[in-house]
Write a protein that holds these residues in place. Sequence first.
Motif, PDB file in Angstrom:
ATOM      1  N   VAL A   3       8.022  26.867  47.644  1.00 49.88           N
ATOM      2  CA  VAL A   3       7.156  26.322  46.600  1.00 49.88           C
ATOM      3  C   VAL A   3       5.846  27.075  46.696  1.00 49.88           C
ATOM      4  N   ALA A   4       5.477  27.716  45.605  1.00 45.24           N
ATOM      5  CA  ALA A   4       4.249  28.502  45.637  1.00 45.24           C
ATOM      6  C   ALA A   4       3.101  27.596  46.055  1.00 45.24           C
ATOM      7  N   ASP A   5       2.263  28.114  46.863  1.00 47.66           N
ATOM      8  CA  ASP A   5       1.125  27.369  47.356  1.00 47.66           C
ATOM      9  C   ASP A   5       0.263  26.886  46.183  1.00 47.66           C
ATOM     10  N   PRO A   6       0.074  25.578  46.058  1.00 43.15           N
ATOM     11  CA  PRO A   6      -0.666  25.120  44.880  1.00 43.15           C
ATOM     12  C   PRO A   6      -2.180  25.254  45.018  1.00 43.15           C
ATOM     13  N   GLU A   7      -2.633  25.974  46.032  1.00 38.90           N
ATOM     14  CA  GLU A   7      -4.067  26.030  46.289  1.00 38.90           C
ATOM     15  C   GLU A   7      -4.891  26.498  45.090  1.00 38.90           C
ATOM     16  N   PHE A   8      -4.289  27.326  44.245  1.00 37.54           N
ATOM     17  CA  PHE A   8      -5.032  27.816  43.070  1.00 37.54           C
ATOM     18  C   PHE A   8      -5.507  26.667  42.186  1.00 37.54           C
ATOM     19  N   LEU A   9      -4.888  25.494  42.356  1.00 37.36           N
ATOM     20  CA  LEU A   9      -5.300  24.355  41.533  1.00 37.36           C
ATOM     21  C   LEU A   9      -6.714  23.890  41.881  1.00 37.36           C
ATOM     22  N   LEU A  10      -7.199  24.303  43.053  1.00 36.28           N
ATOM     23  CA  LEU A  10      -8.562  23.943  43.435  1.00 36.28           C
ATOM     24  C   LEU A  10      -9.586  24.911  42.843  1.00 36.28           C
ATOM     25  N   VAL A  31      -7.741  16.463  40.364  1.00 39.91           N
ATOM     26  CA  VAL A  31      -8.725  17.343  41.013  1.00 39.91           C
ATOM     27  C   VAL A  31      -9.907  17.578  40.062  1.00 39.91           C
ATOM     28  N   GLU A  32      -9.592  17.849  38.810  1.00 39.08           N
ATOM     29  CA  GLU A  32     -10.678  18.078  37.840  1.00 39.08           C
ATOM     30  C   GLU A  32     -11.518  16.815  37.662  1.00 39.08           C
ATOM     31  N   GLY A  33     -10.873  15.665  37.814  1.00 37.58           N
ATOM     32  CA  GLY A  33     -11.604  14.399  37.696  1.00 37.58           C
ATOM     33  C   GLY A  33     -12.364  14.043  38.969  1.00 37.58           C
ATOM     34  N   GLY A  34     -12.290  14.885  39.979  1.00 37.84           N
ATOM     35  CA  GLY A  34     -13.041  14.639  41.212  1.00 37.84           C
ATOM     36  C   GLY A  34     -12.476  13.492  42.032  1.00 37.84           C
ATOM     37  N   VAL A  35     -11.176  13.355  42.076  1.00 38.21           N
ATOM     38  CA  VAL A  35     -10.578  12.255  42.836  1.00 38.21           C
ATOM     39  C   VAL A  35     -10.970  12.374  44.311  1.00 38.21           C
ATOM     40  N   SER A  36     -11.269  11.215  44.938  1.00 37.34           N
ATOM     41  CA  SER A  36     -11.707  11.231  46.337  1.00 37.34           C
ATOM     42  C   SER A  36     -10.680  10.626  47.274  1.00 37.34           C
ATOM     43  N   VAL A  37      -9.928   9.645  46.773  1.00 36.37           N
ATOM     44  CA  VAL A  37      -8.924   8.998  47.620  1.00 36.37           C
ATOM     45  C   VAL A  37      -7.615   8.880  46.838  1.00 36.37           C
ATOM     46  N   VAL A  38      -6.534   9.367  47.449  1.00 35.13           N
ATOM     47  CA  VAL A  38      -5.209   9.286  46.834  1.00 35.13           C
ATOM     48  C   VAL A  38      -4.292   8.551  47.803  1.00 35.13           C
ATOM     49  N   ALA A  39      -3.548   7.576  47.329  1.00 36.36           N
ATOM     50  CA  ALA A  39      -2.575   6.882  48.174  1.00 36.36           C
ATOM     51  C   ALA A  39      -1.319   6.678  47.343  1.00 36.36           C
ATOM     52  N   ASP A 156      -5.070  16.686  31.072  1.00 41.62           N
ATOM     53  CA  ASP A 156      -6.302  16.274  30.393  1.00 41.62           C
ATOM     54  C   ASP A 156      -6.501  14.765  30.450  1.00 41.62           C
ATOM     55  N   ILE A 157      -5.411  14.035  30.223  1.00 50.42           N
ATOM     56  CA  ILE A 157      -5.504  12.578  30.180  1.00 50.42           C
ATOM     57  C   ILE A 157      -5.828  12.012  31.563  1.00 50.42           C
ATOM     58  N   THR A 158      -5.250  12.605  32.598  1.00 49.96           N
ATOM     59  CA  THR A 158      -5.541  12.108  33.951  1.00 49.96           C
ATOM     60  C   THR A 158      -7.035  12.267  34.250  1.00 49.96           C
ATOM     61  N   ALA A 159      -7.575  13.440  33.932  1.00 49.51           N
ATOM     62  CA  ALA A 159      -9.001  13.671  34.189  1.00 49.51           C
ATOM     63  C   ALA A 159      -9.848  12.677  33.393  1.00 49.51           C
ATOM     64  N   TYR A 160      -9.479  12.457  32.147  1.00 49.27           N
ATOM     65  CA  TYR A 160     -10.240  11.540  31.291  1.00 49.27           C
ATOM     66  C   TYR A 160     -10.107  10.083  31.765  1.00 49.27           C
ATOM     67  N   ALA A 161      -8.944   9.742  32.329  1.00 48.02           N
ATOM     68  CA  ALA A 161      -8.684   8.347  32.723  1.00 48.02           C
ATOM     69  C   ALA A 161      -9.724   7.841  33.726  1.00 48.02           C
ATOM     70  N   PHE A 162     -10.247   8.743  34.575  1.00 48.25           N
ATOM     71  CA  PHE A 162     -11.284   8.312  35.530  1.00 48.25           C
ATOM     72  C   PHE A 162     -12.544   7.854  34.780  1.00 48.25           C
ATOM     73  N   THR A 192     -13.196  22.576  37.915  1.00 48.55           N
ATOM     74  CA  THR A 192     -13.115  21.724  39.110  1.00 48.55           C
ATOM     75  C   THR A 192     -14.501  21.592  39.738  1.00 48.55           C
ATOM     76  N   LYS A 193     -15.525  21.626  38.890  1.00 44.21           N
ATOM     77  CA  LYS A 193     -16.894  21.549  39.413  1.00 44.21           C
ATOM     78  C   LYS A 193     -17.208  20.192  40.020  1.00 44.21           C
ATOM     79  N   ARG A 194     -16.618  19.137  39.475  1.00 42.71           N
ATOM     80  CA  ARG A 194     -16.894  17.806  40.009  1.00 42.71           C
ATOM     81  C   ARG A 194     -16.256  17.672  41.384  1.00 42.71           C
ATOM     82  N   LYS A 195     -17.042  17.373  42.404  1.00 43.43           N
ATOM     83  CA  LYS A 195     -16.536  17.372  43.777  1.00 43.43           C
ATOM     84  C   LYS A 195     -16.262  15.947  44.269  1.00 43.43           C
TER      85      LYS A 195
END
Lengths: 637, 202
Positions: A3-10, A31-39, A156-162, A192-195
Motif C-alpha cells: 500500500v503506497a505510503d499515504p504520507e503525501f496526504l499530510l 486532516v484538512e479539517g485539522g482533526v486532533s483525536v481519532v478513535a 470536502d464534506i468531511t472537512a466541512y463537517a467539523f 492542510t494548513k490547519r494544524k
Amino acid sequence: MNVADPEFLLDDSPGRVMLLLGNEAIAKGAVEGGVSVVAAYPGTPSSEIADTLSLLASKGGFYMEYSTNEKVAMEVAASASFCGLRSLTCMKHVGLNVASDAFISLVHTGVRGGMVIITVDDPFCWSSQNEQDNRFFAQFSGAPMLEPSDPQEAKDITAYAFELSEELQEPVLVRTTTRVSHARGDVKLGSTKRKPSLKGTFERDPRFGLLPASARVRHKVVLKRIEEARQLSEKSRLNSVFGDGKTGIITSGVSHNYVMEAINALNLEASIFKLGFTHPLPEERLMSFMSSHDPIIIVEELEPYLENHVKALSNRLKKKVRIFGKQDGFFPRTGEFNTRIVIDGISKSLDMKHVTVSPEIEKAYAEVQPLLPPRPPTLCAGCSHRATYYAVKVAAKGLNPLYSNDIGCYSLGVAPPFQMYDTMLCMGSGTGIACGFSAAQDQPVIAFAGDSTFFHASIPALINAVYNRHSFLLVVMDNGATAMTGHQPHPGTGVSGMGKPAPKVKIEEIARGIGVKLVYVIDPFDVKKSIRVFRDTLKKVQERKEVAVVVSRRECALLTIRRKRKEKTPIMPWKVDPEKCTGCMICVEEFACPAIFVANEKVVIDPNICVDCGVCAEICPYGAIEREKDRHEVKTI
Amino acid sequence: MKSRQSKTYNIVLTGVGGTGVLTAARILGSAAVKQGFRVRVGEVHGIAQRGGMIDVQVRIGEDVFAPTFMEGQANLLIGFELAEALRHANKLSREGVAIINDYRITPTMVTLGHGSYPAREKVIAAIKRFTKNMMIINAVNLAKEAGSAVTVGSVLLGAAVSVNGFPLKMETLKKTVEDLLSKRLLRENLKALDLGYNFARS
Ligand code: SF4
Ligand code: SF4
C-alpha cells in the motif's frame, strides 16, 4: 501488495489531483479539517478511514487509537470534543448500533470541538450481516447529517463537517455507502494548513452530565438545533438544483451518479435536486422544487427516507404532484443500485421504452450460466482457523453440538466441509447465544469468537456465563489481528493505533480473571494435541457443567507470508506423493485447503497457492504429503 | 443533454480475491489520473477478498459518474482466471476486447463435489459468444520469466497497452508501477509489463 505510503496526504499541496479511495479521501478531509483525536473500531466498508489516519497520526501530530469497540470509540472522540478539540470516529453501519447508546445521548449533551461521526452503510451486504439504512439514526438522534456522493465530496464534506459541528455544537453524522467508500476517483486536494492540537481544556458544564433534570433541558436544545440546522440546510451548497426540464429528480449519495448516467443514456430533460445535507432536509426548497416540477422521481438506495419526507411535504402543497419512488415499486428497497436499475426505474416512472442491455447479451449470458463454477469466499490457504475447525470437528464427533458462531474471517467456517455454525448474529453474539442455548436445551454447545471480537463484545457475555453457570466451550481463535478488515491491531497485539508498542492484554488471563476454571491455550497447527485438548475439555464441560475457554493461537496466514517475505524466509510449497497417496480424500473432504484439488482423479497441490503451513501433511494418515525442495514465490497478497 | 457515454473507456478486471485484481485496477486508475483523465474505480473489499470471485470496474474519461457500468459496456475485460472471465463476459460490448490469463483456479466447492469446472475449451468458446476479440495469454509463465509469479497482473496490463483505443501509455503505467508497488519486485514488474506487451503484439 505494498500500500503506497499515504504520507503525501499530510502535504500542503492544494490543487494537486490524486486517485483516492473514498475512505482515503475521508481521511484526507479529516486532516484538512485539522482533526486532533481519532478513535475507531474497524469494519468493512469503513476500515480504510481509520487505517489511513493510523498511518498518518504520528507524523501529522494528532492522536489515533483503535478502540475496543465502536461505543468506546464514540466516547473517546466525544470527550476530546468536550475538551474543545476536533475529533472523529468512523464505523460500519452496524458499528453505530453498538455506539448508539453513547451517540443518541451525545446529541443531547452537544459537543464543543467539531466532532464528526462517519457511518458507512453496506447496501447488498457485501461484507455485513444486515442491510440497515443509517440515515434514520440522524432522524432518531437529531444529529445533522451529510451525504457525499463520490470521493471528492467525501473529502470536502468531511472537512466541512467539523465546521458545521462547531457552528451547531452538535456531532455531525457523515453517511456514506460501500460504493462511495470503496470507489476510487480523482480528487483535488485541499490545504492542510490547519494544524491539530492535543492541548484541550475541559470546563465543567451541566450539559455534559445528563441527569434527568439536565436531560429535559437538553432535549429542548436539541429541537432548537435541528431547526437551526434546517436553516443551514436550506442555504447549503451541498443541496443544489441543476439541469432543466419539467421532470424533477430528487436524489442523494451514490444514487446521484446513477441518475447522471441514466439521464445521459435516456437523453432525458430533467431537473435534478441533489441533496448532500440530508438531515434536516431543506423543506422550503423541496416544496418550491415540487411546485415547479411534475412528476417527481425519487432515487435513493435502501429505505424510502427521502420519499417519506418528500411525500409528507407534498401534502402541504396546493397542487397535486405525481411522486414516483420505491413505495410504488418503481425502485427496489433492497440491495444496491446501479445504472441499469436507475435507468429502468426512471423509464418505468415516465412510461418510456428503453432497452438497457441488448437481448442477445442477456440470452447468451443466461445460456452460459450453467458453466460457471460456484466460488464463494473461503478461508485462505494456510489459515489457522481451518486447522482449529478441523480439530474441533474431530474432537466433537458423535456429540452433535450446537455451534454459535461469530463475526470475522472465521465466519467462513459456515462453508463446506465444516459448516460449523447454527447461529451468527452480531459481534460477540457467539458467546451470548451460547449462554441462552445452555439454559434452554440439552445439546452440548460450542461457541466461537475471534481475538478482536472477544475484546469487542464477548467479555460481558463470558462474565455472564460464569455468573449464571452456563455450560459451553468457547473457542477463541486468536490469529493476532483484526484480520477480516485488514489486520488492524487490537488490545492483544502489542501495537497501538499510533504504530507504537503497547501493553498486550491476554485473552487467557481475562478468562481466568473472570473466574473461568477451564482455560487452555493451543497451537492449532499441532493438530494431534489440539484434538486431544478439545476432546478433554468438551468432556469436562459436560461433567462439570461449566464454561471452558480454549484459546487457539496462531498468526493469520497472510501475516505469516508478509513476515516470511520480510525475513526472507523461503516459502516452500508442499506436494502429494502419488505413490503414497491412497486416495482416501481426507485432506480434500475434511480439510479442504484451497491449494489442494483433484485433477485426473489424483490429489494435487497448486504450488502457486500453497503457503507452506504443513497442516495437510499432519492430517494425511499415510504420510503422503511432503515439502517441495524448491523455493517458490506465493501469489497470494 | 448530449450523450457522453461513448467517451468513457470501461474496463472490467475479474479474478479470484487475493490474486492481484485490486492492485491492477488501482494501477490503471492512478495512471489515468496521471494522464489527466477523470476516473472511477468500483471495488469490493472485505469478505469477498477471501478467495471468492471478484470484479473491479475501471472507468476512464472526461465525464464519469458511476463507479460501475452496465452489461455490454466494457471496452476491455482483463481476466486473471478463465471461469471468472466468463462470469463477467456479459459486460463486454460487441467490439470489446478480452485479455485472459490461461489459468484455472479450482474453487474448493468444486473440489468438494459441488458443481464442476468446465473444460478450458468450453470456457473459451463460451466467452467467444460475447466477443470475437479475445487474447488468451499464459501470464503465469511470462510472469515467471519476468522473475516472479506475483507479476501476473503486470503481464496482463502490459498486454492491455497493445489494445487499439486503450487510453493509457506504457510509460505512464511504468511510472505508476514505480510509485505504487513494492520496491522489492519493481524490476520484475517492469519486465512483466514489457513481456505482456510484446506477447500481445506478436
Ligand atoms: S489424505 Fe493423504 S493419502 Fe489420503 S488422499 Fe489425501 S494425500 Fe492422499
Ligand atoms: S501446506 Fe497444505 S494445508 Fe498448508 S497451504 Fe499448503 S496445501 Fe494448504
